[in-house]
Design a protein around this motif. Structure first.
Motif, PDB file in Angstrom:
ATOM      1  N   LEU A  96     -15.016  42.108  32.342  1.00  0.00           N
ATOM      2  CA  LEU A  96     -13.221  41.275  32.430  1.00  0.00           C
ATOM      3  C   LEU A  96     -13.064  39.986  33.503  1.00  0.00           C
ATOM      4  O   LEU A  96     -12.307  39.590  33.175  1.00  0.00           O
ATOM      5  CB  LEU A  96     -12.379  42.766  33.522  1.00  0.00           C
ATOM      6  CG  LEU A  96     -12.267  43.987  32.588  1.00  0.00           C
ATOM      7  CD1 LEU A  96     -10.890  45.177  33.616  1.00  0.00           C
ATOM      8  CD2 LEU A  96     -11.393  44.063  31.125  1.00  0.00           C
ATOM      9  N   SER A  97     -13.996  39.806  34.374  1.00  0.00           N
ATOM     10  CA  SER A  97     -14.291  38.475  35.559  1.00  0.00           C
ATOM     11  C   SER A  97     -14.658  37.742  34.287  1.00  0.00           C
ATOM     12  O   SER A  97     -14.177  36.448  34.651  1.00  0.00           O
ATOM     13  CB  SER A  97     -14.873  39.112  36.147  1.00  0.00           C
ATOM     14  OG  SER A  97     -16.165  38.469  35.763  1.00  0.00           O
ATOM     15  N   GLU A 221      -5.315  37.066  22.549  1.00  0.00           N
ATOM     16  CA  GLU A 221      -5.482  37.550  23.532  1.00  0.00           C
ATOM     17  C   GLU A 221      -5.806  36.347  24.698  1.00  0.00           C
ATOM     18  O   GLU A 221      -5.242  36.513  26.558  1.00  0.00           O
ATOM     19  CB  GLU A 221      -6.519  37.916  23.508  1.00  0.00           C
ATOM     20  CG  GLU A 221      -7.107  39.167  24.780  1.00  0.00           C
ATOM     21  CD  GLU A 221      -8.269  39.998  24.540  1.00  0.00           C
ATOM     22  OE1 GLU A 221      -9.825  40.177  25.402  1.00  0.00           O
ATOM     23  OE2 GLU A 221      -9.334  39.739  23.355  1.00  0.00           O
ATOM     24  N   MET A 222      -5.495  34.873  24.344  1.00  0.00           N
ATOM     25  CA  MET A 222      -5.961  34.423  25.104  1.00  0.00           C
ATOM     26  C   MET A 222      -4.453  33.664  26.558  1.00  0.00           C
ATOM     27  O   MET A 222      -4.798  33.241  27.578  1.00  0.00           O
ATOM     28  CB  MET A 222      -6.403  32.819  24.338  1.00  0.00           C
ATOM     29  CG  MET A 222      -7.809  32.784  24.134  1.00  0.00           C
ATOM     30  SD  MET A 222      -8.558  31.087  23.426  1.00  0.00           S
ATOM     31  CE  MET A 222      -8.723  30.201  24.343  1.00  0.00           C
ATOM     32  N   ARG A 228      -2.208  36.077  33.005  1.00  0.00           N
ATOM     33  CA  ARG A 228      -2.775  36.991  34.071  1.00  0.00           C
ATOM     34  C   ARG A 228      -3.507  36.439  35.146  1.00  0.00           C
ATOM     35  O   ARG A 228      -3.342  36.454  36.409  1.00  0.00           O
ATOM     36  CB  ARG A 228      -3.718  37.740  33.330  1.00  0.00           C
ATOM     37  CG  ARG A 228      -4.667  39.099  34.447  1.00  0.00           C
ATOM     38  CD  ARG A 228      -4.999  40.347  33.902  1.00  0.00           C
ATOM     39  NE  ARG A 228      -6.211  39.212  34.063  1.00  0.00           N
ATOM     40  CZ  ARG A 228      -7.063  40.560  32.802  1.00  0.00           C
ATOM     41  NH1 ARG A 228      -7.160  41.179  32.578  1.00  0.00           N
ATOM     42  NH2 ARG A 228      -8.124  39.943  32.948  1.00  0.00           N
ATOM     43  N   ASN A 229      -3.732  35.681  35.199  1.00  0.00           N
ATOM     44  CA  ASN A 229      -5.017  34.438  36.156  1.00  0.00           C
ATOM     45  C   ASN A 229      -3.939  33.890  36.659  1.00  0.00           C
ATOM     46  O   ASN A 229      -4.355  33.873  38.174  1.00  0.00           O
ATOM     47  CB  ASN A 229      -5.759  33.244  35.174  1.00  0.00           C
ATOM     48  CG  ASN A 229      -7.114  34.891  34.502  1.00  0.00           C
ATOM     49  OD1 ASN A 229      -7.131  35.383  34.936  1.00  0.00           O
ATOM     50  ND2 ASN A 229      -7.785  33.762  33.462  1.00  0.00           N
ATOM     51  N   ALA A 230      -2.340  33.160  36.253  1.00  0.00           N
ATOM     52  CA  ALA A 230      -2.121  32.105  36.410  1.00  0.00           C
ATOM     53  C   ALA A 230      -1.282  33.426  37.604  1.00  0.00           C
ATOM     54  O   ALA A 230      -1.349  32.908  39.058  1.00  0.00           O
ATOM     55  CB  ALA A 230      -1.080  31.952  35.914  1.00  0.00           C
ATOM     56  N   ALA A 234      -1.386  32.841  42.083  1.00  0.00           N
ATOM     57  CA  ALA A 234      -0.255  32.727  42.265  1.00  0.00           C
ATOM     58  C   ALA A 234       0.543  33.606  43.755  1.00  0.00           C
ATOM     59  O   ALA A 234       0.759  33.084  44.716  1.00  0.00           O
ATOM     60  CB  ALA A 234       1.047  32.993  41.456  1.00  0.00           C
ATOM     61  N   SER A 235      -0.430  34.935  43.354  1.00  0.00           N
ATOM     62  CA  SER A 235       0.294  35.673  43.942  1.00  0.00           C
ATOM     63  C   SER A 235      -0.940  36.248  45.550  1.00  0.00           C
ATOM     64  O   SER A 235      -0.832  36.448  46.933  1.00  0.00           O
ATOM     65  CB  SER A 235       0.195  37.417  43.447  1.00  0.00           C
ATOM     66  OG  SER A 235      -0.999  37.827  42.638  1.00  0.00           O
ATOM     67  N   ALA A 236      -1.942  35.278  45.126  1.00  0.00           N
ATOM     68  CA  ALA A 236      -2.745  35.438  45.725  1.00  0.00           C
ATOM     69  C   ALA A 236      -2.503  34.304  47.446  1.00  0.00           C
ATOM     70  O   ALA A 236      -2.287  33.808  47.656  1.00  0.00           O
ATOM     71  CB  ALA A 236      -4.149  34.003  45.527  1.00  0.00           C
ATOM     72  N   PRO A 237      -3.104  34.715  48.195  1.00  0.00           N
ATOM     73  CA  PRO A 237      -3.142  34.037  50.495  1.00  0.00           C
ATOM     74  C   PRO A 237      -3.481  32.570  50.084  1.00  0.00           C
ATOM     75  O   PRO A 237      -4.544  32.708  49.976  1.00  0.00           O
ATOM     76  CB  PRO A 237      -3.123  35.444  51.562  1.00  0.00           C
ATOM     77  CG  PRO A 237      -4.340  36.032  50.603  1.00  0.00           C
ATOM     78  CD  PRO A 237      -4.246  36.291  48.977  1.00  0.00           C
TER      79      PRO A 237
END
Length: 346
Positions: A96-97, A221-222, A228-230, A234-237
């Protein structure tokens, strides 16, 4: 010498057939999960074999843009399938990564295959367009594009795409049926060159349809993977940049000149000096109020005697002493510390 006349070594043929066989086994597997270790091992081995075969084809220069399909030897036609087989096996990887990376690589393999077929004029199809960037995608969804003419064009494109998919599906089924009836004869080795040529041209036709379908799915899918990556970013501190702290080397303060000679200062770029040497140097520079002259025992005794007499007078309730003490306390309440120090003298 024409590229099509080059004879591929037997080793190259074995690499292709072994990698292709592993792909067939993965696709025909009944494992409940595509991430099963046994399946993923086959995927890795298949990719390695096909990549070796692709490098061999490139070294032999089997295919050239300056030749026609008729110039390619019948036994060499199967090597045109290498990019498509690599793309299919790349999609079978489960991580997945690295999913976005894998689908991008697979798409590049399928596009290489379709471009090669287009150069040799095999089949009738249009090369898929380059995936839209986010900005292009936003502009296509603007209010101006959503007008009556834009909606009409979108409906026409949807109907045309659906008809093309139905037609491709019919052709694929027909090709697969013909391949199933020919496979046993070709594998037996008791067929004519024309039949071998027809068999691999049918394989190429089948993989053209498969590649077009896979690219369409990959593009969808891309979009999801990038979104999802965006969201994750955005949610990462926010990460604060912290400079790495260098470890400090421990040092030792020496007490005398002998210890300084043995241990040194304990830290670089500073002269070795004992505590007594440092103190004497400061005294010579007049940096201490008492200039290094210690108080005598007599001075200490006189101060202690005055302190005891003051405490004794307070205990005996001496009126004069109490009056002065209270007056001093009252004066301190109304005059803050530093009051009247106009010349900054303390």
């Amino acid at each position: 010498m024409a590229a099509g006349t080059a004879e591929a070594p037997p080793r190259l043929s074995e690499l292709l057939e072994s990698g292709w066989q592993l792909l067939d086994e993965v696709e025909a597997s009944t494992e409940p999960s595509s991430g099963a270790p046994a399946l993923q091992d086959k995927v890795r081995r298949g990719l390695d074999l096909l990549q070796q075969a692709a490098r061999g084809v490139a070294q032999l220069d089997l295919f050239s843009q300056n030749e026609d399909l008729e110039e390619i030897a019948s036994a060499d036609l199967k090597y045109l399938l290498l990019p498509a087989l690599l793309g299919a096996l790349t999609l079978k990887q489960v991580n997945l990564s690295k999913r976005l990376e894998h689908v991008q690589i697979a798409r590049a393999h399928f596009m290489d295959f379709l471009t090669l077929c287009k150069n040799y004029q095999i089949g009738k199809f249009h090369l898929p367009p380059t995936p839209e960037s986010p900005k292009e995608n936003e502009s296509s969804e603007s209010p101006s594009a959503a007008g009556p003419s834009g909606r009409q064009a979108s409906l026409v494109a949807m109907v045309s795409s659906r008809q093309a998919k139905i037609e491709r599906y019919k052709q694929k089924k027909e090709v697969e049926n013909r391949l199933a009836s020919m496979k046993a004869f070709v594998e037996s080795g008791q067929v004519e060159e024309e039949q071998i040529r027809e068999f691999y041209l049918l394989q190429i036709q089948k993989w053209i349809t498969t590649s077009l379908e896979e690219i369409e799915s990959i593009d969808q899918e891309m979009v999801i993977l990038r979104g999802r990556n965006a969201l994750k970013q955005a949610s990462a501190p926010p990460q604060t940049s912290q400079r790495p702290r260098t470890a400090m080397k421990p040092f030792v303060l020496t007490r005398d000149s002998m210890q300084a000679k043995v241990l040194g200062a304990g830290y670089p770029s500073l002269a070795t000096m004992t505590v007594n040497d440092w103190y004497e140097q400061r005294c010579k520079q007049d940096l201490f109020p008492d200039k290094g002259i210690p108080q005598t025992t007599a001075d200490l005794d006189e101060e202690e005697l005055q302190k005891e007499q003051q405490e004794k007078k307070v205990e005996e309730d001496d009126e004069e002493t109490l009056r002065k003490a209270r007056g001093w306390e009252d004066w301190k309440d109304t005059h803050p510390r530093g009051y009247g120090n106009r010349k900054n003298m303390g």
